[in-house]
Scaffold this active site. Sequence first.
Site, PDB file in Angstrom:
ATOM      1  N   ASN A  74       0.846  94.576  83.400  1.00 42.82           N
ATOM      2  CA  ASN A  74       0.148  95.714  82.801  1.00 42.82           C
ATOM      3  C   ASN A  74      -1.346  95.425  82.701  1.00 42.82           C
ATOM      4  OD1 ASN A  74       0.792  93.837  80.724  1.00 42.82           O
ATOM      5  ND2 ASN A  74       0.689  95.404  79.155  1.00 42.82           N
ATOM      6  N   ILE A  75      -2.126  96.491  82.877  1.00 43.94           N
ATOM      7  CA  ILE A  75      -3.596  96.410  82.819  1.00 43.94           C
ATOM      8  C   ILE A  75      -4.064  97.570  81.946  1.00 43.94           C
ATOM      9  CG2 ILE A  75      -5.751  96.442  84.145  1.00 43.94           C
ATOM     10  CD1 ILE A  75      -4.010  95.625  86.626  1.00 43.94           C
ATOM     11  N   GLU A  76      -4.597  97.242  80.787  1.00 42.12           N
ATOM     12  CA  GLU A  76      -5.027  98.295  79.859  1.00 42.12           C
ATOM     13  C   GLU A  76      -6.515  98.598  80.030  1.00 42.12           C
ATOM     14  OE1 GLU A  76      -3.641  97.145  75.977  1.00 42.12           O
ATOM     15  OE2 GLU A  76      -1.556  97.513  76.549  1.00 42.12           O
ATOM     16  N   CYS A  94       1.238 100.323  83.698  1.00 39.58           N
ATOM     17  CA  CYS A  94       2.335  99.400  83.374  1.00 39.58           C
ATOM     18  C   CYS A  94       2.551  98.389  84.504  1.00 39.58           C
ATOM     19  CB  CYS A  94       3.631 100.174  83.179  1.00 39.58           C
ATOM     20  SG  CYS A  94       3.665 101.230  81.735  1.00 39.58           S
ATOM     21  N   GLU A 135       5.327  97.614  85.998  1.00 39.77           N
ATOM     22  CA  GLU A 135       6.221  98.119  87.053  1.00 39.77           C
ATOM     23  C   GLU A 135       5.443  98.922  88.086  1.00 39.77           C
ATOM     24  OE1 GLU A 135       6.547  98.240  83.781  1.00 39.77           O
ATOM     25  OE2 GLU A 135       8.607  98.634  83.163  1.00 39.77           O
ATOM     26  N   CYS A 163       9.239 102.246  80.683  1.00 36.41           N
ATOM     27  CA  CYS A 163       8.879 103.477  79.965  1.00 36.41           C
ATOM     28  C   CYS A 163       9.315 104.686  80.797  1.00 36.41           C
ATOM     29  CB  CYS A 163       7.373 103.512  79.689  1.00 36.41           C
ATOM     30  SG  CYS A 163       6.373 103.949  81.130  1.00 36.41           S
ATOM     31  N   CYS A 176       7.463 105.181  84.154  1.00 34.88           N
ATOM     32  CA  CYS A 176       7.882 104.218  85.191  1.00 34.88           C
ATOM     33  C   CYS A 176       9.281 104.519  85.704  1.00 34.88           C
ATOM     34  CB  CYS A 176       7.790 102.792  84.659  1.00 34.88           C
ATOM     35  SG  CYS A 176       6.074 102.231  84.515  1.00 34.88           S
TER      36      CYS A 176
HETATM   37  N1  THU Z   1       4.343  98.405  79.329  1.00 40.59           N
HETATM   38  C1  THU Z   1       4.669  97.982  80.580  1.00 40.59           C
HETATM   39  O1  THU Z   1       3.825  97.471  81.322  1.00 40.59           O
HETATM   40  N2  THU Z   1       5.952  98.138  80.989  1.00 40.59           N
HETATM   41  C2  THU Z   1       6.964  98.597  80.200  1.00 40.59           C
HETATM   42  O2  THU Z   1       8.097  98.647  80.651  1.00 40.59           O
HETATM   43  C3  THU Z   1       6.691  99.016  78.815  1.00 40.59           C
HETATM   44  C4  THU Z   1       5.260  99.049  78.423  1.00 40.59           C
HETATM   45  C5  THU Z   1       2.962  98.183  78.871  1.00 40.59           C
HETATM   46  C6  THU Z   1       2.104  99.402  78.731  1.00 40.59           C
HETATM   47  C7  THU Z   1       1.093  98.943  77.721  1.00 40.59           C
HETATM   48  O3  THU Z   1       0.063  98.212  78.394  1.00 40.59           O
HETATM   49  C8  THU Z   1       1.855  97.976  76.845  1.00 40.59           C
HETATM   50  O4  THU Z   1       2.981  97.579  77.593  1.00 40.59           O
HETATM   51  C9  THU Z   1       2.282  98.546  75.521  1.00 40.59           C
HETATM   52  O5  THU Z   1       2.969  99.733  75.687  1.00 40.59           O
END
Ligand code: THU
Length: 131
Positions: free
Chosen positions: A42-44, A53, A55, A86, A89
């Site tokens: 994940n990259i925010e 996310c 995935e 989520c 995804c």
């Molecule tokens: N996130 C994912 O990368 N994959 C998931 O299956 C659930 C959530 C990330 C999104 C966000 O950066 C952080 O987790 C919190 O929701």
Amino acid sequence: MDYKTLAHKAVEAKSNAHPPYSNFHVGAALLTQDDKLYLGNNIENSTFGLSICAERTAIFKAMSEGERKFKAIAIASDSPDFITPCGSCRQIIFDHCGEIDIICTNSKEEYKVFKTSELLPHAFGDEDLKK
Ligand code: THU
């Protein structure tokens, strides 16, 4: 590649996670039908909504390299609970990967395997656009 190894690759992918806002680190490992591996994390983003996310990072990396046929995706986080994708995804997995195995791990690297249709039943997809 067996699913225990794939789960471990997702744990390794987690080390590149960039979640400065949630501090929730996620890694994903995507296996193609011919056993090639693509990792994602994940990259925010400061605008939150532009975050991606793990995935989707893995799936888009693979598709941008020309991959179209997938077998399985493993997901890892630091949570003691099994992490599942989520809703967004799940739709991306349904549309671009089809009925694959989704390997959901917990922080002990135990895993449960779900099919796409178990996590996204009655999905809307490209076939519906033709009706
Ligand atoms: N996130 C994912 O990368 N994959 C998931 O299956 C659930 C959530 C990330 C999104 C966000 O950066 C952080 O987790 C919190 O929701």
